[in-house]
Design a protein around this motif. Structure first.
Motif, mmCIF file in Angstrom:
data_model
loop_
_atom_site.group_PDB
_atom_site.id
_atom_site.type_symbol
_atom_site.label_atom_id
_atom_site.label_comp_id
_atom_site.label_asym_id
_atom_site.label_seq_id
_atom_site.Cartn_x
_atom_site.Cartn_y
_atom_site.Cartn_z
ATOM 1 N N ALA A 5 0.704 -1.530 0.305
ATOM 2 C CA ALA A 5 -0.144 -0.504 -0.120
ATOM 3 C C ALA A 5 0.511 0.991 0.367
ATOM 4 N N CYS A 6 0.181 2.378 -1.061
ATOM 5 C CA CYS A 6 1.281 3.426 -0.054
ATOM 6 C C CYS A 6 0.473 4.839 0.785
ATOM 7 N N ALA A 7 1.330 5.084 1.567
ATOM 8 C CA ALA A 7 0.546 5.813 2.591
ATOM 9 C C ALA A 7 0.385 7.554 3.052
ATOM 10 N N ALA A 8 1.007 7.899 1.143
ATOM 11 C CA ALA A 8 0.796 8.637 0.561
ATOM 12 C C ALA A 8 -0.800 8.986 0.105
ATOM 13 N N CYS A 9 -0.804 7.908 -0.739
ATOM 14 C CA CYS A 9 -2.066 8.531 -1.538
ATOM 15 C C CYS A 9 -3.064 7.612 -1.052
ATOM 16 N N GLY A 10 -3.227 6.245 -0.456
ATOM 17 C CA GLY A 10 -4.148 5.486 0.253
ATOM 18 C C GLY A 10 -4.132 4.204 -0.770
ATOM 19 N N TRP A 11 -2.975 4.324 -2.743
ATOM 20 C CA TRP A 11 -3.223 2.908 -3.328
ATOM 21 C C TRP A 11 -3.105 1.738 -2.550
ATOM 22 N N THR A 12 -3.911 0.592 -2.888
ATOM 23 C CA THR A 12 -3.214 -0.535 -2.458
ATOM 24 C C THR A 12 -3.501 -1.633 -3.404
ATOM 25 N N ALA B 166 7.720 2.472 -7.997
ATOM 26 C CA ALA B 166 6.621 3.584 -7.079
ATOM 27 C C ALA B 166 5.704 3.586 -7.559
ATOM 28 N N CYS B 167 4.539 3.871 -6.356
ATOM 29 C CA CYS B 167 3.436 4.521 -6.078
ATOM 30 C C CYS B 167 2.509 4.578 -8.030
ATOM 31 N N PRO B 168 2.083 3.424 -8.673
ATOM 32 C CA PRO B 168 1.420 3.445 -9.806
ATOM 33 C C PRO B 168 0.550 5.129 -9.941
ATOM 34 N N THR B 169 -0.271 5.415 -9.066
ATOM 35 C CA THR B 169 -0.887 7.098 -8.671
ATOM 36 C C THR B 169 -0.071 7.592 -8.626
ATOM 37 N N CYS B 170 0.737 7.972 -7.677
ATOM 38 C CA CYS B 170 1.417 9.747 -6.476
ATOM 39 C C CYS B 170 2.772 9.303 -7.091
ATOM 40 N N GLY B 171 3.486 8.263 -7.519
ATOM 41 C CA GLY B 171 4.831 8.212 -7.649
ATOM 42 C C GLY B 171 5.635 7.973 -6.390
ATOM 43 N N ASN B 172 5.067 7.697 -5.402
ATOM 44 C CA ASN B 172 6.156 7.478 -3.906
ATOM 45 C C ASN B 172 6.813 6.584 -4.108
ATOM 46 N N GLN B 173 7.224 6.621 -3.283
ATOM 47 C CA GLN B 173 8.937 5.508 -3.413
ATOM 48 C C GLN B 173 8.753 5.002 -2.292
HETATM 49 ZN ZN ZN Z 1 0.916 7.046 -4.244
#
Ligand code: ZN
Ligand code: ADP
Ligand code: ZN
Length: 672
Positions: free
Chosen positions: A377-384, A417-424
């Motif tokens: 999961a991505c804590a920055a945007c909530g992607w799972t 990285a996160c596919p939605t927001c790029g957060n690594q």
């Molecule tokens: Zn994200």
């Protein structure tokens, strides 16, 4: 007047009917030809079918009947009791008879181009001396005496024996008796239990019995060869997994179903049969003995063997381990509210592992979840990491850096990285066997940590290699799923820890506690041998839960009585009989639409003996891009349910459904 003879043939087609052919003028078939395989023209091709009847008349005009091809007499005809088994299976599970008959014959023997039979290798008697049986324990003696005293005819026994109590020895003694009486024996085991160790143990005891095995990973040639040996009577013992229930055994005198509670006896696709239930039918119609064995019997069998089922099965008990001085493992609960696990491991469990390492013994940590973590999961945007084809998450598999869906098999490379927001900075949530393996390797760098799950052992060969490695002592800490829970005695294994069993206590599937208890009891049973007593530690937030209390006391009867009480009050199996109609389509509306039409079929009208539930989405509502719904029907009377299903099915087949909709009916469903 001369009338041509008619041959009625079963073919592997999804049609509820048999097919008539005209016997060639010069040829005359007799009743003794029934059961032979036959070649017949079908459409523009040929097929191999089974001759089931020589009727005096056909529903079709004679002129329309095509000529019967060759009668294949290279094998003895399939025996009458095999026909009755196939017929029962077709009736009970509401599947076409031809499909049952042909799908259970090895592919090599139903191919149009028959491969020439080679001399069987598997069944050559081995000249070696037979292994000497151990002297029976008092309990084993009692069990065998009561079986011997019940006399000839059909008898069903439920052998409830704790792990290591010598159930297999009982089976071997019964097989010995059957061999002496000139009878064949069929021993069914769960898929994963059929290892070279078990085969070797049976073969060593009966070197001249032509033991053959039948299981899903056997190659075509070997499967045909072994099946043929069973049919000709060369093989006196057949050891197999669920599909082996259909082996033709003309002199069958004994059936054993080991680990009878195991879900792998139920086929989950195609013909959804229960090999255990068919085994009981087969024994009854052949008037022979059947032994169902388990340390944690299914509640269905338990009810049949106790007052609840008015003793339809005879209950036999082995309450102690067979080996002199061997005790059941001591079961202890670790309250994780007080001893908070770090990376999944409580300090009490860590200490216990350290002790084993110091003594050169093995530990097994049981965690029934493959992969590294159940979700990324991505804590920055909530992607799972969600599977776009299923209502489920993609599981993180760090060992090969992939995301994988455990439901549809979809997989993708691990994103950088996160596919939605790029957060690594993506985080892995939860814990699977790979993560636990990594934690242990870091915590005990000097120890050899071995992971055993379906990823590490995807083939029988890999699995057997892992088992051999553990057996030889070439591992200190094992991390395993339920794969490791079954039927293996590892001499150095003295500690078993259940990492996170609590989830199953509150699962939506009402059978989950029954399964959890069986799993924990089995995995606990891996711990300890005579000279090294075993210990089983359970990490739980609910140490007072009755399931764990029963485990501590090794009290299966108490636990079963409690569950049966609940089932009776709720009107669940074994106090009700169920069938599940499932439908799947790209759109849920279509799946549910089909089920609603099914719910309003004429067969349903005026049915008082059967309860109908509303069509609902399945718990895993989408799988492999198909939306799935289910409709449960239930009755306290098996016969009423069966009668209804027979009426219902042709009406279901007549429902006009969207082209991409698929449906099936399952009798006695296990999974919800
Ligand atoms: Zn994200
Ligand atoms: P189960 O099938 O109930 O788990 P097994 O038949 O595999 O039990 O027996 C467990 C262990 O006890 C095996 O190592 C087996 O060789 C041993 N065993 C079985 N019966 C006896 C006996 N009568 N005397 C000594 N050892 C026995
Ligand atoms: Zn998927």
């Amino acid at each position: 007047m001369f009338l041509p003879q008619i041959a009625r043939v079963a073919l592997d087609l999804p049609l509820r009917r048999l097919f008539d052919y005209r016997v060639a003028d010069g040829e005359q078939l007799s009743a003794s030809d029934i059961g032979y395989r036959v070649r017949v023209p079908f459409g523009r091709h040929e097929k191999v079918g089974i001759l089931v009847e020589l009727p005096v008349a056909s529903d079709l005009p004679l002129a329309q009947l095509k000529p019967l091809g060759d009668v294949l007499r290279d094998l003895p005809p399939l025996p009458a009791d095999w026909f009755r088994l196939a017929e029962f299976c077709a009736d009970y599970y509401h599947v076409p008879l031809g499909q049952v008959m042909l799908s259970t014959v090895p592919a090599g023997l139903r191919a149009v181009k028959q491969v020439k039979a080679r001399k069987s290798r598997a069944v050559l008697p081995n000249a070696a001396a037979a292994a000497k049986p151990p002297e029976l324990t008092g309990e084993q003696q009692v069990v065998l005496t009561s079986i011997a005293e019940s006399g000839d005819g059909f008898h069903a026994y439920l052998l409830h024996g704790v792990t290591g109590s010598g159930k297999t020895e009982i089976y071997l003694r019964l097989i010995e008796r059957a061999l002496a009486d000139g009878q064949q024996s069929l021993l069914l085991v769960p898929e994963i239990n059929l290892t070279p160790q078990l085969e070797a143990r049976v073969a060593a005891r009966f070197p001249a019995a032509g033991l053959v095995s039948l299981h899903s990973e056997l190659g075509d040639a070997a499967r045909s060869r072994n099946w043929r040996a069973a049919l000709t009577g060369e093989a006196r013992i057949v050891l197999g997994t669920r599909l082996a229930i259909f082996t033709p055994l003309p002199e069958l005198g004994l059936i054993v179903v080991d680990e009878e509670h195991d879900a792998s006896f139920k086929q989950q696709d195609g013909i959804r049969y229960s090999a255990r239930d068919l085994a009981v039918f087969r024994a009854r119609q052949r008037a022979i003995k059947i032994v169902l064995g388990s340390a944690t019997p299914s509640l269905e069998s338990w009810a049949n063997a106790t007052a609840a089922g008015r003793g339809r099965y005879r209950l036999l008990t082995l309450s102690e381990r067979a080996v002199e001085g061997a005790r059941l493992p001591a079961v202890q609960r670790i309250d994780t509210r007080l001893d908070k696990p770090q990376d999944g491991l409580s300090s009490a469990l860590l200490r216990a592992i350290e002790e084993r390492l110091a003594r050169g013994e093995q530990s097994l940590l049981f965690l029934n979840r493959r992969g590294y973590a159940p979700v990324l999961a991505c804590a920055a945007c909530g992607w799972t990491s969600h599977c776009h084809r299923c209502a489920a998450n993609l599981v993180l598999h760090l060992a090969d850096r992939r995301l994988r869906c455990h439901h549809c098999g979809f997989e993708a490379r691990l994103p950088k990285a996160c596919p939605t927001c790029g957060n690594q900075d993506l985080s892995a949530f939860g814990r699977g066997t790979q993560r636990l393996e990594a934690v242990l390797a870091a915590r005990f760098p000097e120890a050899r940590v071995l992971r055993v799950d379906r990823d590490a052992a995807s083939s029988r060969k890999q699995w057997e290699a892992l088992v051999a490695r553990i057996y030889s002592g070439d591992a200190d800490i094992l991390v395993g799923t339920q794969m490791l829970a079954k039927g293996h005695d590892f001499p150095k294994l003295t500690l078993v820890g259940a990492i996170a069993p609590d989830a199953a206590l509150f699962a939506a599937d009402w059978r989950a506690p029954e399964r959890l208890f069986a799993q924990l009891m089995q995995v606990a049973g891996r711990a300890g041998r005579a000279e090294h007593p075993g210990e089983f530690l359970i990490q739980t937030q609910f140490p007072e839960h009755p399931l764990y209390t029963a485990l501590v006391g090794h009290d299966f009867p108490g636990f079963a009585a409690e569950l049966l009480d609940e089932r009776q009050q709720a009107g669940f199996p074994p106090y009700a009989h169920q069938a599940m109609l499932r439908a799947e389509a790209p759109l849920m509306a279509d799946a549910l639409g089909f089920l609603k039409s099914a719910r309003h079929c004429p067969a349903v009208e005026g049915q008082h003996a059967v309860t109908f539930y509303d069509p609902v989405p399945m718990r895993l509502a989408r799988r492999a891009s198909f939306e799935r719904g289910q409709l449960l029907v239930e009755s306290p009377a098996r016969r009423a349910l069966q009668g209804f299903l027979a009426d219902w099915l042709p009406q279901l087949e007549a429902i006009k459904a969207p082209s991409r909709l698929r449906w099936h009916l399952e009798v006695d469903p296990l999974e919800f």
